[in-house]
Design a protein around this motif. Structure first.
Motif, mmCIF file in Angstrom:
data_model
loop_
_atom_site.group_PDB
_atom_site.id
_atom_site.type_symbol
_atom_site.label_atom_id
_atom_site.label_comp_id
_atom_site.label_asym_id
_atom_site.label_seq_id
_atom_site.Cartn_x
_atom_site.Cartn_y
_atom_site.Cartn_z
ATOM 1 N N GLU A 85 32.752 67.169 34.750
ATOM 2 C CA GLU A 85 33.367 66.318 33.443
ATOM 3 C C GLU A 85 34.805 65.668 33.650
ATOM 4 O OE1 GLU A 85 33.226 69.078 30.257
ATOM 5 O OE2 GLU A 85 30.947 68.754 29.804
ATOM 6 N N ASP A 124 34.380 62.856 35.858
ATOM 7 C CA ASP A 124 33.843 61.673 35.301
ATOM 8 C C ASP A 124 35.017 60.940 34.378
ATOM 9 O OD1 ASP A 124 31.281 61.841 36.213
ATOM 10 O OD2 ASP A 124 30.542 63.050 34.497
ATOM 11 N N SER A 125 35.709 61.972 33.644
ATOM 12 C CA SER A 125 36.683 61.442 32.694
ATOM 13 C C SER A 125 37.700 60.722 33.229
ATOM 14 C CB SER A 125 37.036 62.545 31.774
ATOM 15 O OG SER A 125 38.057 63.336 32.501
ATOM 16 N N LEU A 126 38.120 61.135 34.653
ATOM 17 C CA LEU A 126 39.038 60.148 35.218
ATOM 18 C C LEU A 126 38.553 58.712 35.690
ATOM 19 C CD1 LEU A 126 40.717 63.080 37.425
ATOM 20 C CD2 LEU A 126 41.754 61.582 35.712
ATOM 21 N N GLY A 127 37.395 58.730 35.455
ATOM 22 C CA GLY A 127 36.611 57.174 35.913
ATOM 23 C C GLY A 127 36.050 57.264 37.543
ATOM 24 N N LEU A 128 36.068 58.477 38.159
ATOM 25 C CA LEU A 128 35.516 58.702 39.346
ATOM 26 C C LEU A 128 33.965 58.181 39.370
ATOM 27 C CD1 LEU A 128 37.169 61.745 40.888
ATOM 28 C CD2 LEU A 128 38.063 59.463 41.369
ATOM 29 N N GLN A 170 32.210 59.113 44.674
ATOM 30 C CA GLN A 170 33.659 59.574 44.955
ATOM 31 C C GLN A 170 33.664 60.805 44.305
ATOM 32 O OE1 GLN A 170 35.618 56.620 42.459
ATOM 33 N NE2 GLN A 170 36.191 55.538 44.058
ATOM 34 N N LEU A 208 34.855 63.862 46.899
ATOM 35 C CA LEU A 208 36.353 64.244 46.576
ATOM 36 C C LEU A 208 36.482 65.512 45.924
ATOM 37 C CD1 LEU A 208 37.830 60.795 45.802
ATOM 38 C CD2 LEU A 208 37.900 61.796 47.797
ATOM 39 N N ARG A 211 33.877 63.591 22.673
ATOM 40 C CA ARG A 211 33.248 63.305 24.197
ATOM 41 C C ARG A 211 32.251 62.384 24.122
ATOM 42 N NH1 ARG A 211 33.231 68.316 27.224
ATOM 43 N NH2 ARG A 211 30.780 68.001 27.659
ATOM 44 N N ASN A 215 34.479 58.941 25.352
ATOM 45 C CA ASN A 215 34.188 58.518 26.845
ATOM 46 C C ASN A 215 33.006 58.869 27.633
ATOM 47 O OD1 ASN A 215 34.617 61.379 27.114
ATOM 48 N ND2 ASN A 215 36.206 61.369 28.474
ATOM 49 N N LEU A 272 31.092 61.368 27.793
ATOM 50 C CA LEU A 272 30.744 62.657 28.501
ATOM 51 C C LEU A 272 29.303 63.204 27.874
ATOM 52 C CD1 LEU A 272 33.800 64.670 29.093
ATOM 53 C CD2 LEU A 272 32.705 63.171 30.689
ATOM 54 N N ASP A 328 32.257 53.395 33.240
ATOM 55 C CA ASP A 328 33.544 53.511 33.940
ATOM 56 C C ASP A 328 35.035 52.806 33.704
ATOM 57 O OD1 ASP A 328 32.386 55.447 35.727
ATOM 58 O OD2 ASP A 328 31.710 53.903 37.121
ATOM 59 N N ARG A 369 36.265 54.618 30.673
ATOM 60 C CA ARG A 369 36.867 55.992 31.098
ATOM 61 C C ARG A 369 38.047 55.697 31.730
ATOM 62 N NH1 ARG A 369 31.383 58.577 33.353
ATOM 63 N NH2 ARG A 369 30.560 59.712 31.705
ATOM 64 N N ARG A 370 38.275 54.553 32.505
ATOM 65 C CA ARG A 370 39.494 54.160 33.018
ATOM 66 C C ARG A 370 40.691 54.397 32.087
ATOM 67 N NH1 ARG A 370 37.613 49.527 36.648
ATOM 68 N NH2 ARG A 370 35.870 50.500 36.792
ATOM 69 N N MET A 380 41.616 62.418 29.123
ATOM 70 C CA MET A 380 41.075 63.481 28.349
ATOM 71 C C MET A 380 41.552 64.580 28.958
ATOM 72 S SD MET A 380 37.288 64.174 27.258
ATOM 73 C CE MET A 380 37.026 65.264 26.156
ATOM 74 N N LEU A 415 44.912 61.611 42.934
ATOM 75 C CA LEU A 415 43.660 61.176 43.202
ATOM 76 C C LEU A 415 42.967 59.808 42.386
ATOM 77 C CD1 LEU A 415 40.891 63.242 44.768
ATOM 78 C CD2 LEU A 415 40.002 62.904 42.393
ATOM 79 N N ALA A 416 42.894 60.147 41.250
ATOM 80 C CA ALA A 416 42.129 59.074 40.528
ATOM 81 C C ALA A 416 42.909 57.709 40.576
ATOM 82 C CB ALA A 416 42.068 59.153 38.990
ATOM 83 N N TRP A 445 42.087 56.414 43.987
ATOM 84 C CA TRP A 445 40.384 55.888 44.531
ATOM 85 C C TRP A 445 39.817 55.081 43.490
ATOM 86 C CZ3 TRP A 445 38.001 57.022 48.640
ATOM 87 C CH2 TRP A 445 38.645 57.944 49.613
ATOM 88 N N VAL A 446 40.326 55.107 42.271
ATOM 89 C CA VAL A 446 39.770 54.579 41.124
ATOM 90 C C VAL A 446 40.562 53.076 40.938
ATOM 91 C CG1 VAL A 446 39.121 54.060 38.648
ATOM 92 C CG2 VAL A 446 38.847 56.209 39.999
ATOM 93 N N LYS A 495 42.889 52.087 43.020
ATOM 94 C CA LYS A 495 43.077 51.332 44.236
ATOM 95 C C LYS A 495 44.792 51.243 44.328
ATOM 96 C CE LYS A 495 38.744 50.830 45.047
ATOM 97 N NZ LYS A 495 38.139 51.998 45.318
ATOM 98 N N SER A 539 46.069 62.868 33.549
ATOM 99 C CA SER A 539 45.252 61.829 32.814
ATOM 100 C C SER A 539 46.408 60.876 32.427
ATOM 101 C CB SER A 539 45.015 62.100 31.337
ATOM 102 O OG SER A 539 43.958 63.463 31.563
ATOM 103 N N MET A 571 46.671 57.419 35.215
ATOM 104 C CA MET A 571 45.727 56.506 35.221
ATOM 105 C C MET A 571 46.305 55.551 33.991
ATOM 106 S SD MET A 571 43.146 56.461 37.397
ATOM 107 C CE MET A 571 41.849 55.746 36.415
#
Lengths: 432, 255
Positions: A329, A332-336, A340, A344, B58, B61, B63, B86, B89-90, B94, B113-114, B117-118, B120, B163, B166
C-alpha cells in the motif's frame, strides 16, 4: 560497611579497589569446561563417551590415511606394497585426476579451456555476490555466459556471438516498445530475439569457417566434476529469475497467468527429477521433428532449471506472503507502478527473507546434478561408477573415490552456505 | 477556533465524491457518500470502528476500489484506468497507522525513492528536497539510520516527510497516531498542525479531538458506512445534532 567508616552512616569511598582476576575455578578453560562439558553427571558421561567415540574414529582411520598410496599404477600394486596393512589407495585420484575433473572424452590438450572458464567464473560472480564492488564489472558478468560457452564447447565463435546478439536485439525492442505497453515490449522483445537467432543460425552456418580457433567439443564428451559445475551454475542462475517470475505470476490478478504458473509449479513439484531427466534424455526426442539435433546438455539444463525454479518460486512466494500488506500500500500510495514497486520495495525484502530457503534449494540442486549419471552422462559420480570402477586397474576402490566426490561437493556447498550467512548479516537493517 | 479561521479555504474544489458506494462481497461498507473538499480544507473524520472512515479515505487514492458513484480528485476522475490512478496517487500523499516505512532502505532513501523513480528528479536534488522535509519534521540527524532504529513517533514523522517529498496537493492521514505512545502522539500532531497552517488540504481519520478542535474546519461523523453529521468543530462538539453523534462524543470525551 568497612570498619573505618563504622561511625558514620553516610559513606564516601576514599580509596579505589584495584581489579583482581576472578578465582581460578571461575575463569578461563576450567570455568568453560565446568559449564559446558561437566555441568552435571549426565553431561560428564556424555562428554567422556563422545570423546571416546571421536578418539576411536581418529585412531582407527588414521592408519588408513597415513599409509595411503599416492603413486601406484593400480589397486593390485597398492595391495602389494601394503601387504595386508590397512591403507588407502589414493593413487586412483592422482592417476585419474583429469578424468574425475573433465570426464574421459574431453580432449586432454584442451583442459585449460574449462579451467580458464572456471577461474573466470569467480570474476563474473563477484559483482553479483558482493554489492560493494564497482557496478561496471557487471558488464563482464553479462559477457561471461557466452565466453564460457565458447571456451568449453569451442567451435565457431559465431554461435555465442549470435546468441548474445539475439539478447541485445530482444532488449532493444523491449526498451523501444515498453514505454507504450509492457506486454508489447515483453512479447515483442522475445519475438525479436527468436527471429534473430533463427536468421543468425542460417547465416552462422554459412559463414562458419572449417578451421576454428578452438577445437569443437561435443556435448556427449563433457564429463567429470566440470559437468556438475556446469549444470549447477547454469541451472541455479537460470532458475532464480524464473522462480521470481513464477512466484509473481502466481500472485497475479490475471486468472490466465496465475493459472499457468500454478499448474506449472504444481506439476513440476509433483514429479521426481529423475523422471524429468529420462524425459529429457529419451522421450523428448519423440516429440521433436525427426533429424533435429537438440543438444543433450541443453535438454538436461532445461529440465533441471524447470524443476528447481518451481521450488524457488514457492520459497519466494513464502517471502512475499511474509511481507505486511502495508508495504504494497505504501508503494502504491507513493505512485510507484507495479514493476517499480516489485523491484524496489517488495522483491528486495521478500528475497531477503527467502535467502535461507533459496540457498537450501541451490545446494540441493547442485548435488542433484549427480543424477545425470543415471541417464548415462559421465559426471563425477558417473565417471566413478562407470569408466573408473569398471577398469581392471581400479576395480574395488570405493572409499577413496566416493570420499573424494563427497569432499568436492562439500567444499562447494559449504562455501555457498557460508556466503549466504554472510549475505544475511550484510542485509540486516534492524527489525521492521 | 481562532487559529482555524486564520487559515484560508479557497473556492477551488480539490476532491468531489458523489453517490459513492462500496461493498466488500455483499457487505455494504460505504453507502451513498457525498463529500466535497475545497482546497485548503482540513477535515477530521471520526466515528466508531467499522464505520467505514478508513475505507472512505483509502478510496480517494484508489487503495480500495469503489463500485458505484464517482470520485474526482484534482479534476481527474478515478476509474479503473491505471494511468489515471497513478496520476492521482502522485498528487495525494498518505500516512498510515503503522507508518509502512520501507525497512530495507535508510530514512533518506525512503524519502528520495518516489521522487527519483516517479517524478524522475535527479538524485542530488531529491536528496536536498528530502533533507528539507526531514528538517521540517525535525529529524534531519536520523537521515542515515534505518526505520527499525527509530521510535514510533519518529517513524511516523519520517512517513509524513516521505509523502511530502512528492509535493502532494492533498494529504490523507489514516489514524496516524493510534499506534503511538502518548508522548509521541504530541510530536506527530505538532507536525500535522504545522502542515495545516501552511494551507495543505488534509483529510484525517483520527480520534484526537483536541487536534480536531484546533485545526479542523470541518468534522465529519460516520456510522455504518454513512456520513451521519458534519459541521464546524465548535458546533460539532458543543452542539451535536444527531443522537448517534451525541452518544459517540459522550463516550470518547467522557473520560
Amino acid at each position: 560497611m568497612s570498619d573505618t567508616h563504622a561511625q558514620s552512616v553516610a559513606f564516601v569511598r576514599e580509596t579505589s579497589l584495584p581489579p583482581v582476576p576472578p578465582p581460578a575455578s571461575q575463569a578461563g578453560a576450567v570455568k568453560w569446561m565446568r559449564e559446558n562439558l561437566f555441568s552435571n553427571w549426565v553431561n560428564a558421561v556424555l562428554t567422556i563417551g563422545s570423546l571416546y567415540i571421536i578418539a576411536m574414529i581418529v585412531v582407527k582411520s588414521a592408519p588408513w590415511f597415513m599409509n595411503g598410496m599416492w603413486d601406484t599404477p593400480s589397486l593390485a600394486a597398492c595391495r602389494e606394497i601394503l601387504q595386508g596393512k590397512t591403507g588407502a589407495c589414493f593413487s586412483v585420484l592422482t592417476e585419474r585426476w583429469n578424468q574425475l575433473l573433465f570426464g574421459f572424452k574431453y580432449p586432454s590438450t584442451e583442459y585449460w579451456r574449462p579451467g580458464l572458464a572456471f577461474l573466470l567464473l569467480f570474476i563474473a560472480a563477484a559483482p553479483v555476490m558482493f554489492f560493494k564492488l564497482p557496478r561496471k564489472l557487471l558488464i563482464f558478468t553479462a559477457i561471461y555466459p557466452f565466453l564460457a560457452f565458447w571456451l568449453i564447447w569451442g567451435g565457431t565463435i559465431w554461435t555465442p556471438l549470435i546468441a548474445a546478439f539475439g539478447f541485445v536485439v530482444g532488449y532493444l525492442v523491449y526498451a523501444r516498445f515498453m514505454k507504450q505497453s509492457f506486454a508489447a515490449g515483453f512479447f515483442g522483445g522475445i519475438a525479436a530475439a527468436f527471429l534473430t537467432w533463427w536468421l543468425g543460425g542460417m547465416v552462422g552456418e554459412a559463414i562458419a569457417p572449417q578451421e576454428t580457433l578452438l577445437e569443437a567439443v561435443n556435448s556427449r564428451d563433457m564429463g567429470g566434476f566440470m559437468l556438475n559445475m556446469l549444470l549447477g551454475v547454469t541451472c541455479v542462475s537460470l532458475s532464480l529469475p524464473l522462480g521470481i517470475v513464477l512466484a509473481l505470476g502466481r500472485q497475479s490478478n490475471l486468472p490466465l497467468i496465475k493459472g499457468i504458473c500454478v499448474v506449472f509449479i504444481e506439476f513440476i513439484r509433483g514429479v521426481p527429477l529423475i523422471t524429468l531427466l529420462f524425459v529429457a534424455n529419451v522421450v523428448l526426442a519423440y516429440f521433436l521433428p525427426p533429424g533435429t539435433t537438440f543438444d543433450l546438455i541443453l535438454r538436461v539444463i532445461i529440465m533441471i532449471t524447470m524443476f528447481s525454479s518451481a521450488y524457488i518460486a514457492e520459497v519466494i512466494r513464502g517471502g512475499l506472503a511474509a511481507l505486511p500488506k502495508g508495504q504494497y500500500e505504501a508503494a502504491d500510495s507513493l505512485g510507484l507502478d507495479y514493476p517499480q514497486a516489485m523491484r524496489l520495495i517488495i522483491l528486495p525484502q521478500a528475497l531477503k527473507i527467502s535467502i535461507p530457503g533459496i540457498v537450501n534449494i541451490a545446494v540441493g540442486l547442485f548435488k542433484d546434478t549427480t543424477l545425470v549419471s543415471v541417464i548415462s552422462m559421465f559426471d563425477l559420480v558417473g565417471m566413478i561408477r562407470g569408466p573408473i570402477l569398471a577398469s581392471t586397474e581400479w576395480n574395488g576402490v570405493y572409499w577413496e573415490l566416493f570420499l573424494f566426490a563427497a569432499l568436492l561437493f562439500f567444499i562447494v556447498c559449504y562455501g555457498i552456505s557460508q556466503y549466504s550467512q554472510w549475505l544475511e548479516r550484510q542485509l540486516a537493517t534492524g527489525h521492521r | 477556533m481562532a487559529e482555524a479561521q486564520k487559515m484560508e479555504v479557497s473556492d477551488e474544489i480539490a476532491i468531489s465524491i458523489r453517490k459513492m458506494n462500496k461493498w466488500y462481497g455483499s457487505f455494504h461498507v460505504l453507502r451513498d457518500i457525498d463529500l466535497t473538499v475545497n482546497r485548503g480544507e482540513r477535515i477530521v473524520i471520526c466515528g466508531p470502528s467499522g464505520s467505514g472512515k478508513s475505507t472512505l479515505i483509502r478510496c480517494i487514492n484508489a487503495l480500495e476500489e469503489h463500485q458505484k458513484g464517482t470520485i474526482e480528485v484534482d479534476g481527474i476522475t478515478l476509474s479503473s484506468d491505471i494511468k489515471n490512478v497513478d496520476k492521482i496517487r502522485r498528487e495525494v500523499g498518505m500516512c498510515f497507522q503503522h507508518f509502512n516505512l520501507f525497512p530495507h532502505l535508510s530514512i533518506l532513501e525512503n524519502c528520495t525513492l518516489a521522487p527519483i523513480w516517479v517524478r524522475k528528479t535527479p538524485k542530488k536534488e531529491a536528496e536536498e528536497i528530502a533533507m528539507h522535509f526531514l528538517e521540517k519534521v525535525k529529524i534531519p540527524e536520523q537521515a542515515d539510520k534505518y526505520p527499525g532504529q527509530l521510535s514510533g513517533g519518529q517513524q511516523q514523522r519520517v512517513a509524513i516527510a516521505r509523502s511530502l517529498c512528492m509535493r502532494p496537493r492533498i494529504m490523507l492521514f489514516d489514524e496516524p497516531t493510534s499506534a503511538l505512545d502518548p508522548e509521541m502522539i504530541a510530536e506527530v500532531l505538532d507536525t500535522m498542525i504545522e502542515l495545516a497552517e501552511e494551507g495543505m488540504t488534509m483529510l484525517c481519520v483520527t480520534h484526537e479531538m483536541g487536534f480536531a478542535r484546533k485545526v479542523a474546519n470541518r468534522v465529519i461523523f460516520m456510522d455504518q458506512g454513512q456520513i451521519v453529521e458534519q459541521n464546524e468543530p465548535e458546533e460539532f462538539f458543543n452542539n451535536p445534532k444527531s443522537e448517534r453523534t451525541q452518544l459517540f462524543l459522550s463516550q470518547i470525551l467522557g473520560h
